[in-house]
Design an enzyme around this catalytic site. Sequence first.
Site, PDB file in Angstrom:
ATOM      1  CB  SER A 139      -0.958   0.016   1.199  1.00  0.00           C
ATOM      2  OG  SER A 139      -0.257   0.076   2.422  1.00  0.00           O
ATOM      3  CE  LYS A 155      -3.364   1.851   4.838  1.00  0.00           C
ATOM      4  NZ  LYS A 155      -3.152   1.298   3.487  1.00  0.00           N
TER       5      LYS A 155
END
Length: 294
Positions: A174, A217
């Site tokens: 990611s 996140k």
Amino acid sequence: RLLPRLIAKHGLEPDDVEFDDDALSYLALGYARDAGLGLLARSISTLLRTRARAKARGEMGAWTFDVERIEQILGLPRFVSTVAESAPEIGVVTGLAWTAAGGELMFIEALKMPGSGRLIITGLPGDVMRESVNAAYSWVRSRGDALAIPDEEFKDSDIHVHFPVGAIPKDGPSAGIAVTLAIASSLANRPVRHDVAMTGEVTLRGKVLEIGGVKEKVLAAYRAGLRHIILPRGNERDLRDVPENVRSKMDFQFVERMDEVLRLALLNGRPRRGRSGARAASTGRDEAARATRG
């Protein structure tokens, strides 16, 4: 509610203790950054036991649990929030990572130096992340002309990619767009916007793929004071999991190709400090707005 139940459990009255919102936030962020309420409940229980012992010794009146008193009893915070960068820099990108304790900022650094075309990777990355760095470097090489990077830079320069906080193992794809941007910034000698965080996997062809942990996140970026986030287009639906009071204050840019990330986050010229740095960030926002419209 948790607090009244714990107060009663420890033989105290509501008038014996006082927690303000700042104290509870400090507890949650500094001592109890887990997915549930277990660590928060244990931290509050420790504070309440201290108050109960004092009451048993005859100390009456309300105890106000502020930051200073919390640290006296619990010690220094176990978790320290990462602070966002204060100015654009060459080769420094703010990525976003998922951990067992929630989301975290992950700064990715790339440094160009005289050499022979080597790619050096440090910071305890796993195999998947190492592959991601190699793929990122190959993509930047393929886009050298578009980034105005002379062929000699690839032949006569070494690139060192570093993931700070090296004692913490890191793996997963990611960080792909952040790594690619850091390498491109270093080789092109162009700074990166410091007010933007990003996450997303990137393929060798520059396609941005969706990732997991979007809610965590986004919350990590929000805690750090960042309000601009670049996400893969495929993760747009995941914003429904982000609390509305956070989502409404954030600016999300959804991308499908790595070229879009470059337009949104890579600035022209060298980084500037102080008020000039603020102008550089403003320039980056203007470029992002033009890229979005175009």
